[in-house]
Scaffold this motif. Sequence first.
Motif, PDB file in Angstrom:
ATOM      1  N   GLU A   1       0.844  -1.199   0.000  1.00  0.00           N
ATOM      2  CA  GLU A   1       0.000   0.000   0.000  1.00  0.00           C
ATOM      3  C   GLU A   1       0.876   1.244   0.000  1.00  0.00           C
ATOM      4  OE1 GLU A   1      -2.933   0.169   3.023  1.00  0.00           O
ATOM      5  OE2 GLU A   1      -3.883  -1.729   2.475  1.00  0.00           O
ATOM      6  N   TRP A   2       0.474   2.192  -0.828  1.00  0.00           N
ATOM      7  CA  TRP A   2       1.225   3.435  -0.905  1.00  0.00           C
ATOM      8  C   TRP A   2       0.769   4.392   0.199  1.00  0.00           C
ATOM      9  CZ3 TRP A   2       5.493   4.001  -3.567  1.00  0.00           C
ATOM     10  CH2 TRP A   2       5.719   3.219  -4.703  1.00  0.00           C
ATOM     11  N   GLY A   3       1.761   5.024   0.851  1.00  0.00           N
ATOM     12  CA  GLY A   3       1.452   6.038   1.838  1.00  0.00           C
ATOM     13  C   GLY A   3       1.087   7.350   1.162  1.00  0.00           C
ATOM     14  N   LYS A   4       0.815   8.353   1.945  1.00  0.00           N
ATOM     15  CA  LYS A   4       0.465   9.670   1.406  1.00  0.00           C
ATOM     16  C   LYS A   4       1.733  10.373   0.913  1.00  0.00           C
ATOM     17  CE  LYS A   4      -3.638  10.458   4.256  1.00  0.00           C
ATOM     18  NZ  LYS A   4      -4.277  11.355   5.249  1.00  0.00           N
ATOM     19  N   GLY A   5       1.533  11.230  -0.074  1.00  0.00           N
ATOM     20  CA  GLY A   5       2.665  11.982  -0.595  1.00  0.00           C
ATOM     21  C   GLY A   5       3.128  13.048   0.377  1.00  0.00           C
ATOM     22  N   SER A   6       4.421  13.240   0.461  1.00  0.00           N
ATOM     23  CA  SER A   6       4.977  14.280   1.334  1.00  0.00           C
ATOM     24  C   SER A   6       5.984  15.113   0.556  1.00  0.00           C
ATOM     25  CB  SER A   6       5.642  13.657   2.560  1.00  0.00           C
ATOM     26  OG  SER A   6       6.691  12.783   2.171  1.00  0.00           O
ATOM     27  N   MET A   7       5.975  16.406   0.776  1.00  0.00           N
ATOM     28  CA  MET A   7       6.894  17.323   0.091  1.00  0.00           C
ATOM     29  C   MET A   7       8.334  16.998   0.465  1.00  0.00           C
ATOM     30  SD  MET A   7       5.392  19.871  -1.669  1.00  0.00           S
ATOM     31  CE  MET A   7       3.817  20.724  -1.742  1.00  0.00           C
ATOM     32  N   LEU A   8       9.225  17.068  -0.493  1.00  0.00           N
ATOM     33  CA  LEU A   8      10.633  16.896  -0.169  1.00  0.00           C
ATOM     34  C   LEU A   8      11.094  18.076   0.673  1.00  0.00           C
ATOM     35  CD1 LEU A   8      12.323  15.546  -3.421  1.00  0.00           C
ATOM     36  CD2 LEU A   8      11.164  14.302  -1.603  1.00  0.00           C
ATOM     37  N   PRO A   9      11.853  17.820   1.719  1.00  0.00           N
ATOM     38  CA  PRO A   9      12.293  18.904   2.605  1.00  0.00           C
ATOM     39  C   PRO A   9      13.404  19.740   1.982  1.00  0.00           C
ATOM     40  CG  PRO A   9      13.268  16.836   3.288  1.00  0.00           C
ATOM     41  CD  PRO A   9      12.325  16.500   2.167  1.00  0.00           C
ATOM     42  N   GLY A  10      13.711  20.849   2.623  1.00  0.00           N
ATOM     43  CA  GLY A  10      14.771  21.712   2.122  1.00  0.00           C
ATOM     44  C   GLY A  10      14.265  22.708   1.107  1.00  0.00           C
ATOM     45  N   SER A  11      15.178  23.208   0.288  1.00  0.00           N
ATOM     46  CA  SER A  11      14.847  24.308  -0.632  1.00  0.00           C
ATOM     47  C   SER A  11      14.488  23.855  -2.038  1.00  0.00           C
ATOM     48  CB  SER A  11      16.032  25.283  -0.698  1.00  0.00           C
ATOM     49  OG  SER A  11      17.212  24.599  -1.076  1.00  0.00           O
ATOM     50  N   ILE A  12      14.329  22.558  -2.255  1.00  0.00           N
ATOM     51  CA  ILE A  12      14.011  22.061  -3.600  1.00  0.00           C
ATOM     52  C   ILE A  12      12.758  22.718  -4.166  1.00  0.00           C
ATOM     53  CG2 ILE A  12      13.215  20.032  -4.889  1.00  0.00           C
ATOM     54  CD1 ILE A  12      15.121  18.338  -3.297  1.00  0.00           C
ATOM     55  N   ASN A  13      11.735  22.841  -3.338  1.00  0.00           N
ATOM     56  CA  ASN A  13      10.447  23.351  -3.815  1.00  0.00           C
ATOM     57  C   ASN A  13      10.285  24.859  -3.643  1.00  0.00           C
ATOM     58  OD1 ASN A  13       9.251  20.861  -4.722  1.00  0.00           O
ATOM     59  ND2 ASN A  13       9.072  20.262  -2.572  1.00  0.00           N
ATOM     60  N   GLU A  14      11.385  25.568  -3.403  1.00  0.00           N
ATOM     61  CA  GLU A  14      11.288  27.012  -3.249  1.00  0.00           C
ATOM     62  C   GLU A  14      11.255  27.742  -4.582  1.00  0.00           C
ATOM     63  OE1 GLU A  14      14.411  28.344  -0.728  1.00  0.00           O
ATOM     64  OE2 GLU A  14      13.545  27.467   1.102  1.00  0.00           O
ATOM     65  N   SER A  15      11.605  27.055  -5.676  1.00  0.00           N
ATOM     66  CA  SER A  15      11.537  27.669  -7.001  1.00  0.00           C
ATOM     67  C   SER A  15      10.078  27.826  -7.420  1.00  0.00           C
ATOM     68  CB  SER A  15      12.280  26.809  -8.018  1.00  0.00           C
ATOM     69  OG  SER A  15      13.640  26.709  -7.682  1.00  0.00           O
ATOM     70  N   VAL A  16       9.859  28.543  -8.509  1.00  0.00           N
ATOM     71  CA  VAL A  16       8.488  28.723  -8.998  1.00  0.00           C
ATOM     72  C   VAL A  16       7.882  27.364  -9.320  1.00  0.00           C
ATOM     73  CG1 VAL A  16       7.046  29.772 -10.772  1.00  0.00           C
ATOM     74  CG2 VAL A  16       9.025  31.015  -9.872  1.00  0.00           C
ATOM     75  N   ASN A  17       8.617  26.535 -10.076  1.00  0.00           N
ATOM     76  CA  ASN A  17       8.189  25.168 -10.387  1.00  0.00           C
ATOM     77  C   ASN A  17       9.371  24.230 -10.205  1.00  0.00           C
ATOM     78  OD1 ASN A  17       5.330  25.297 -11.578  1.00  0.00           O
ATOM     79  ND2 ASN A  17       6.402  26.876 -12.761  1.00  0.00           N
ATOM     80  N   ALA A  18       9.123  23.060  -9.616  1.00  0.00           N
ATOM     81  CA  ALA A  18      10.141  22.011  -9.486  1.00  0.00           C
ATOM     82  C   ALA A  18       9.524  20.713  -9.992  1.00  0.00           C
ATOM     83  CB  ALA A  18      10.591  21.857  -8.037  1.00  0.00           C
ATOM     84  N   SER A  19      10.223  20.028 -10.901  1.00  0.00           N
ATOM     85  CA  SER A  19       9.648  18.837 -11.536  1.00  0.00           C
ATOM     86  C   SER A  19      10.762  17.935 -12.046  1.00  0.00           C
ATOM     87  CB  SER A  19       8.725  19.265 -12.684  1.00  0.00           C
ATOM     88  OG  SER A  19       8.010  18.162 -13.212  1.00  0.00           O
ATOM     89  N   TYR A  20      10.381  16.827 -12.725  1.00  0.00           N
ATOM     90  CA  TYR A  20      11.298  15.895 -13.380  1.00  0.00           C
ATOM     91  C   TYR A  20      12.350  15.312 -12.426  1.00  0.00           C
ATOM     92  CZ  TYR A  20       9.231  18.419 -17.297  1.00  0.00           C
ATOM     93  OH  TYR A  20       8.353  19.009 -18.162  1.00  0.00           O
ATOM     94  N   PRO A  21      11.940  14.705 -11.302  1.00  0.00           N
ATOM     95  CA  PRO A  21      12.921  14.152 -10.357  1.00  0.00           C
ATOM     96  C   PRO A  21      13.518  12.830 -10.816  1.00  0.00           C
ATOM     97  CG  PRO A  21      10.697  13.680  -9.613  1.00  0.00           C
ATOM     98  CD  PRO A  21      10.547  14.534 -10.839  1.00  0.00           C
ATOM     99  N   TYR A  22      14.774  12.608 -10.456  1.00  0.00           N
ATOM    100  CA  TYR A  22      15.439  11.323 -10.663  1.00  0.00           C
ATOM    101  C   TYR A  22      16.451  11.128  -9.543  1.00  0.00           C
ATOM    102  CZ  TYR A  22      18.156   7.487 -12.505  1.00  0.00           C
ATOM    103  OH  TYR A  22      18.784   6.280 -12.631  1.00  0.00           O
ATOM    104  N   VAL A  23      16.469   9.942  -8.948  1.00  0.00           N
ATOM    105  CA  VAL A  23      17.339   9.655  -7.818  1.00  0.00           C
ATOM    106  C   VAL A  23      18.324   8.552  -8.179  1.00  0.00           C
ATOM    107  CG1 VAL A  23      17.420   8.954  -5.390  1.00  0.00           C
ATOM    108  CG2 VAL A  23      15.510  10.341  -6.212  1.00  0.00           C
ATOM    109  N   LEU A  24      19.592   8.773  -7.864  1.00  0.00           N
ATOM    110  CA  LEU A  24      20.614   7.762  -8.124  1.00  0.00           C
ATOM    111  C   LEU A  24      20.434   6.558  -7.207  1.00  0.00           C
ATOM    112  CD1 LEU A  24      23.910   9.834  -8.630  1.00  0.00           C
ATOM    113  CD2 LEU A  24      22.326   8.965 -10.362  1.00  0.00           C
TER     114      LEU A  24
END
Length: 476
Positions: free
Chosen positions: A219-242
Amino acid sequence: MKNKYILLLLFVFWGIHASAQTLAQAKALYEKGQYEKAKPAFKKFVKSQPNNGNYNLWYGVCCLNTGEAEEAIKYLETAVKRRATSGQLFLAQAYNATYRFENAVNTYEDYIAELAKRKRSTTEAEKLLEKSKANLRLLKGVEEVCFIDSFVVDKKDFLEAYKISPESGKLFMYDAYFENSNGTGGTVYETELGNKIYYSELQKDSTLNILSRNKMMDEWGKGSMLPGSINESVNASYPYVLADGITIYYAADGPSSMGGYDIFVTRYNTNADTYLTPENVGMPFNSPYNDYMYVIDEFNNLGWFASDRYQPDGKVCVYVFIPASSKQVYNYESMDKNKLIKLAQLHSIRDTWTDESLVTDARKRLWEIMQEKPETKKHHEFEFVIDDRNTYHYAADFRSPQAKAQFKKYLQLEESYNLQLGKLENMRTQYSRVNQNEKNKMAPAILDLEKRVQQLVTEIDRAAIQVRKLEKQIIK
């Protein structure tokens, strides 16, 4: 005779009136931002009066806003010389769009001085000046990257061009992943184990933010915003994690971007439970246009990113490159500036090829990835993409006899490529085991074979293009 004079006067009056109407119509389109429609008329007027400041300004702005920034410069330079209103502003923008950032900085400074003299606000112009200064700093740190291929695709389906290994996770468009959702978003990255996703979703303030979800007991949990300043821009999208689980690449269009979306990287700090301050990955990945979806396939040692630089509406170019183990930059002070700008712009990926053997090996890996077929398709004879809607698996699929014959040549080239590549690899292995005298004897043959392999890659690409061209003449 009198009637002739009357007709002549009427003709002159009508011509002047028609021209005036044409200019008025062009100016009306210009004011509405319909630059493509206004451009032909302004081109005609600037040709008839090349020293007219306003004509040069209007035509230059039309060129600037229709993807012809280089063409715009000479007209906007004339407009500035003729002291046309706002000429400096648009000329600086054209310099910025063509990577002439030093010229942009100087022109913005002149424009700000002019505004100050007239006691007008300089706030917006100062922001543009700072952006050009930041772009100049990025130009002084262009990374040495080897790009091996590129694909122009429809923007709506651009993820289909990313052929990454299962070990690197999976990429989805938001609507395809959240089929029954009422939300709106960009892309979704799912980890290799399928137990965590990172995705962008539209928020109440009409901006895109990046969130994550964890999967527990199917079961998927609820979505949570990534912490820090990632989402401080006008738009943040296209994530990829190593694969390390802490390094994230994403795209944002805030004040730290060159223009539109830029690619950023940051790392998760487990001790502080937040992300470090994001860093702009710089040129040649970023540009004054939109650049995004940066992916590193560590298993295949290939990287991918998308850009709409030099592309028409609805199209993007997906670039494939060899990830560097450590960042190396070109020497700004000693390099020819025009050459550096072309490297920063990705004017030609061949300009980045400094080691033919690395390129050949990487293209081989890419080729193998592109030829891989899902388990359910193993019974197919082959998989050949004609266009976004047609993928052929059997010779009988071809409708054009000419395309079918050309495809046979394509297969022969592919077979020859694999044969020669196998020989090359054997020779390289043997070369590594012999003494220097034998190496000297083998070197010319290896170099000749490397050239032949590279030539075959080019011939295969050309043959594939010709197959598609011939077939699409029939299936239109």
